[in-house]
Design an enzyme around this catalytic site. Structure first.
Site, PDB file in Angstrom:
ATOM      1  N   TRP A   1       0.825  -1.230   0.000  1.00 12.48           N
ATOM      2  CA  TRP A   1       0.000   0.000   0.000  1.00 12.48           C
ATOM      3  C   TRP A   1       0.842   1.255   0.000  1.00 12.48           C
ATOM      4  O   TRP A   1       0.424   2.291  -0.486  1.00 12.48           O
ATOM      5  CB  TRP A   1      -1.119  -0.036   1.037  1.00 12.48           C
ATOM      6  CG  TRP A   1      -0.818   0.041   2.517  1.00 12.48           C
ATOM      7  CD1 TRP A   1       0.277  -0.402   3.178  1.00 12.48           C
ATOM      8  CD2 TRP A   1      -1.712   0.598   3.517  1.00 12.48           C
ATOM      9  NE1 TRP A   1       0.132  -0.187   4.535  1.00 12.48           N
ATOM     10  CE2 TRP A   1      -1.079   0.424   4.770  1.00 12.48           C
ATOM     11  CE3 TRP A   1      -2.956   1.197   3.474  1.00 12.48           C
ATOM     12  CZ2 TRP A   1      -1.660   0.841   5.977  1.00 12.48           C
ATOM     13  CZ3 TRP A   1      -3.540   1.611   4.680  1.00 12.48           C
ATOM     14  CH2 TRP A   1      -2.899   1.439   5.901  1.00 12.48           C
TER      15      TRP A   1
ATOM     16  N   GLU B   1       7.146   9.193   9.453  1.00 12.56           N
ATOM     17  CA  GLU B   1       6.326   7.996   9.220  1.00 12.56           C
ATOM     18  C   GLU B   1       4.937   8.165   9.855  1.00 12.56           C
ATOM     19  O   GLU B   1       3.913   7.882   9.264  1.00 12.56           O
ATOM     20  CB  GLU B   1       7.039   6.768   9.813  1.00 12.56           C
ATOM     21  CG  GLU B   1       6.310   5.454   9.576  1.00 12.56           C
ATOM     22  CD  GLU B   1       7.048   4.264  10.174  1.00 12.56           C
ATOM     23  OE1 GLU B   1       8.052   4.463  10.892  1.00 12.56           O
ATOM     24  OE2 GLU B   1       6.615   3.130   9.907  1.00 12.56           O
TER      25      GLU B   1
ATOM     26  N   GLN C   1      -1.781  -6.806   1.712  1.00 17.95           N
ATOM     27  CA  GLN C   1      -1.912  -5.566   2.493  1.00 17.95           C
ATOM     28  C   GLN C   1      -3.138  -4.818   1.964  1.00 17.95           C
ATOM     29  O   GLN C   1      -3.688  -5.207   0.929  1.00 17.95           O
ATOM     30  CB  GLN C   1      -0.646  -4.696   2.326  1.00 17.95           C
ATOM     31  CG  GLN C   1       0.145  -4.527   3.613  1.00 17.95           C
ATOM     32  CD  GLN C   1       1.226  -3.468   3.518  1.00 17.95           C
ATOM     33  OE1 GLN C   1       1.648  -3.078   2.450  1.00 17.95           O
ATOM     34  NE2 GLN C   1       1.693  -2.995   4.678  1.00 17.95           N
TER      35      GLN C   1
ATOM     36  N   ASP D   1      -0.173  -2.611  12.127  1.00 12.98           N
ATOM     37  CA  ASP D   1       0.455  -3.767  12.770  1.00 12.98           C
ATOM     38  C   ASP D   1       0.042  -4.032  14.217  1.00 12.98           C
ATOM     39  O   ASP D   1      -0.364  -5.126  14.559  1.00 12.98           O
ATOM     40  CB  ASP D   1       1.984  -3.621  12.722  1.00 12.98           C
ATOM     41  CG  ASP D   1       2.496  -3.383  11.316  1.00 12.98           C
ATOM     42  OD1 ASP D   1       1.681  -3.121  10.408  1.00 12.98           O
ATOM     43  OD2 ASP D   1       3.718  -3.452  11.118  1.00 12.98           O
TER      44      ASP D   1
END
Ligand code: GLC
Length: 432
Positions: A41, A403, A111, A173
């Site tokens: 992704w 991130e 994903q 996650d």
């Protein structure tokens, strides 16, 4: 030049520089060191960013991703185009057999399939460009195979709700949505060395007990010979993830639009129409009135994962909420947004599992802000849409392209100079 334009231009320049820095010739790594391969992704979102200044390179990103497509249609979560020892677990640990994989070594899970939604957006930017139309036409059989793989292998009983077998598959996650389901998975018994905590402070990453179980599942897929039916019947972790279901649903509708734009109609597009209708009916099973939200379900115990996460809000992106549900979710979101100046915290901030700095348990992720904003726009929740856009702009102006971001302070977390954060900014916040 006024200040605003200057700031915008500087942000554009640095975002472009990030994609160029993370370019490995045809594919883009999310960030150097921490994530040295191509992620599914991430690649799709990153293509949107490339397209703002280099369309050829945007399409290439997708070509490279599709190189990894398995024979059964699955597009894997990581493609190991080149070896690297800065990440664990590597291709040898996943140990996917050559009999099932595509051209490139990969992991054995997928994903969130946002890819077809990206392809639709790229096509709509230049709907009459013959070369680009040809390119997309060549993708269609592959994209259809990918989507039909989800419905066939991940919903063999035709419930309308695909299942997922690994927290990494969700892309979120260590979301608290997995806590209970993951606790029922045994830990792996062999010793290993994590690499992520050598790059990022461990307070911003998943815990060891979670990693032990992530790896147990990796081994489990190998032991089942990657056989879809055996895994479906025996996997100790099986969830109906609102995030994946929503992204898949939106992308399936977008894929049908692409097929229409290119005049493609066949038994595969017909099947997709049926799958979309099945999900639209089934989704009501995942609505929880007490939570004023859709929830992910732990299929193993047939019970809800009782926490609202950004995954559950993606029902808006999918267009799966009815008008009444959208109103209720919007009221919940008001409360949610009041807790952070930076957009949508990944876990509902009043839930006891909320941790503002730890990865998917609280931080803000920019591409998720974007998807939720798109959903808000579709439901004409205009004020909230604007709020998320403004918060996202303020965030990148304040700290740049990390991130993810501490939901309380806005501080950058995880990896710096991060591809999808730069890319979605170029596409969504900085494009003229
Ligand atoms: C982490 C994220 C996942 C992402 C990957 C690469 O594993 O949880 O969503 O795709 O990093 O950025």
């Amino acid at each position: 030049m006024n200040d605003k334009i200057q700031i915008k231009n500087a942000l554009k320049e640095s975002a472009i520089a990030i994609l160029q820095k993370n370019d490995r010739g045809g594919y883009t790594v999310p960030t150097d060191g921490l994530y040295p391969f191509q992620w599914n992704w991430d690649a799709a979102i990153t293509a949107l960013g490339w397209a703002t200044f280099d369309r050829k390179r945007a399409w290439e990103e997708i070509d490279y991703l599709l190189k990894g497509q398995w024979k059964n249609g699955m597009v894997p979560h990581i493609l190991f185009h080149q070896p690297s020892d800065s990440y664990f677990p590597n291709a040898d640990v996943w140990n996917v057999s050559d009999a099932v994989r595509g051209e490139v070594r990969s992991t054995s899970i997928s994903q969130p399939p946002v890819l077809a939604s990206v392809v639709k957006r790229l096509l709509e930017q230049k709907p009459d460009d013959a070369q680009e139309r040809q390119r997309v036409a060549a993708y269609l059989p592959k994209l259809l195979a990918y989507h039909l793989w989800w419905y066939r292998d991940r919903d063999p009983e035709n419930t309308g709700l695909v299942v997922s077998y690994h927290p990494w598959e969700s892309g979120m996650d260590n979301s608290p949505a997995w806590d209970e389901a993951l606790a029922a998975v045994p830990p792996v018994t062999w010793a290993y060395q994590r690499r992520d905590t050598q790059h990022v402070d461990s307070s911003e990453r998943p815990k060891q007990a979670e990693y032990d179980r992530y790896l147990y599942l990796v081994d489990f897929f190998i032991k089942q010979d990657f056989d879809a039916r055996r895994i479906y019947d025996n996997c100790p972790f099986k969830v109906q993830d609102m995030g994946i279901i929503s992204i898949l649903h939106r992308a399936s509708k977008d894929l049908l639009t692409v097929c229409e734009l290119l005049g493609v109609q066949n038994e595969h597009t017909q099947q997709l129409v049926e799958e979309i209708a099945r999900t639209e009916k089934a989704i009501q099973q995942l609505w929880s009135e007490p939570h004023q939200s859709f929830l992910t379900k732990n299929v193993m115990t047939d019970s809800f994962c009782e926490v609202q996460t950004t995954g559950t809000l993606l029902a808006l992106f999918a267009g799966l909420a009815n008008a009444d549900q959208a109103q209720k979710m919007s009221a919940l979101l008001d409360d949610w947004l009041a807790a952070s100046d930076y957009g949508v915290a990944s876990t509902y901030p009043k839930h006891p599992t909320y941790e503002p700095q730890r990865y998917w348990r609280g931080p803000v992720w920019l591409h998720i802000n974007w998807m939720i904003a798109e959903g808000l726009k579709d439901y004409q929740l205009t004020a909230q849409h604007q709020q998320v856009v403004n918060a996202s702009k303020a965030l990148i102006e304040k700290v740049g392209y990390w991130e993810y971001f501490n939901a309380d302070t806005g501080e950058g977390c995880g990896g710096d100079v991060f591809s999808w954060t730069a890319a979605i900014s170029l596409y969504w916040l900085l494009d003229d």
